[in-house]
Design a protein around this motif. Structure first.
Motif: not given
Length: 298
Positions: A78-89, A208-220
């Protein structure tokens, strides 16, 4: 509980839709006969459609349901940036977009919509179900249901995420840390050895999996509260969990707060991750979910 009748043939087809201009890519599992309902699934932290969500989607298709597993925005295909952003909402919004797309698909016109979430995805799905009247039933498997009243987030973690987002906007570069590490330690999103044994090995590390987590996720992520959605559920709910899965106290608290019709199935697992790929857990969980869904939409 009796075993559900299995369908012999399941077809998997590519299914795409958009949210906020970004294309999301899924796998739609179709049974050989007209489906009882359409199940929208969502999976664990950083996961993709070929992992737990797809496993449960395929299992439910064998039980006569159409089922969609998809890569959330910024993950997998799927598209979208930043990659690997974990945003529950954001992930809850993805679910809503998926439901809209399924409703526009001629193969599924008029078919009831139900939902299943695994691990963190169960918490995200709870929010989606509470906010979307189109979903008629909900099953959470090994769900993580954060309760910020009992476990407030660390403001320093949220600030780290906020600053990472500011740096990305200023420089165009997103800061990423591993999702898992071999010893479960270090600066990683999931500090669990069993998580690495799945995501970091051939057991679960699909191409298809990337072992990564965007640090920006911690805001969400840290401030996300799934418990608040429990009392707002108006549809039947099934809790599938284990004493050895993640935070059983949160699971019990979430279920206790649900006021709609509800049921529970407690299984014996080694931990959390075996719910993703062990048939001894997947099959009874899928049987129970199918039973709930049939009873709801039948």
């Amino acid at each position: 509980m009796t075993n559900e009748v299995q369908v012999t043939t399941v077809e998997s087809v590519r299914f795409t839709f958009t949210r906020d201009g970004d294309q999301l890519v899924g796998s739609l599992y179709l049974p050989e006969h007209p489906p009882t309902a359409v199940v929208v699934t969502t999976g664990p932290l950083t996961s993709v459609k070929e992992q737990a969500a797809g496993v449960y989607a395929e299992a439910l298709a064998r039980r006569g349901f159409a089922a969609l597993a998809f890569d959330h925005r910024t993950f997998g295909e799927s598209a979208g940036t930043p990659r690997q952003l974990e945003d529950p909402l954001g992930k809850a919004a993805d679910i809503g977009a998926a439901i809209s797309a399924l409703g526009e698909d001629a193969r599924l016109a008029g078919t009831p919509i139900v939902a299943l979430g695994v691990c963190a995805g169960a918490g995200y799905m709870a929010r989606a179900v509470a906010d979307d009247a189109r979903i008629q039933a909900f099953a959470g498997v090994a769900g993580v249901y954060p309760d910020t009243a009992s476990a407030p987030p660390d403001p320093a973690v949220i600030e780290r995420g906020r600053r990472a987002g500011q740096r990305r906007l200023a420089t165009g570069e997103a800061e990423t840390i591993p999702a898992v590490s071999p010893d479960g330690g270090g600066d990683v999103a999931m500090p669990l050895v069993e998580a690495y044994e799945y995501y970091g090995t051939a057991r679960g590390a699909v191409p298809n999996y990337t072992n990564g987590f965007a640090v920006e996720s911690y805001e969400h992520s840290p401030g996300f509260d799934a418990r608040e959605a429990a009392a707002r559920l108006t549809v039947p709910f099934l809790l599938v969990h284990s004493e050895n899965a993640l935070v059983p106290a949160w699971a019990r608290g979430f279920a206790a707060a649900v006021t709609s019709p509800k049921s529970q199935l407690w299984l014996e697992s080694a931990g959390q991750i075996d719910f993703y790929d062990d048939p001894r857990l997947i099959e009874p969980a899928a049987d129970a979910a199918a039973e709930l869904f049939r009873a709801t939409v039948g």
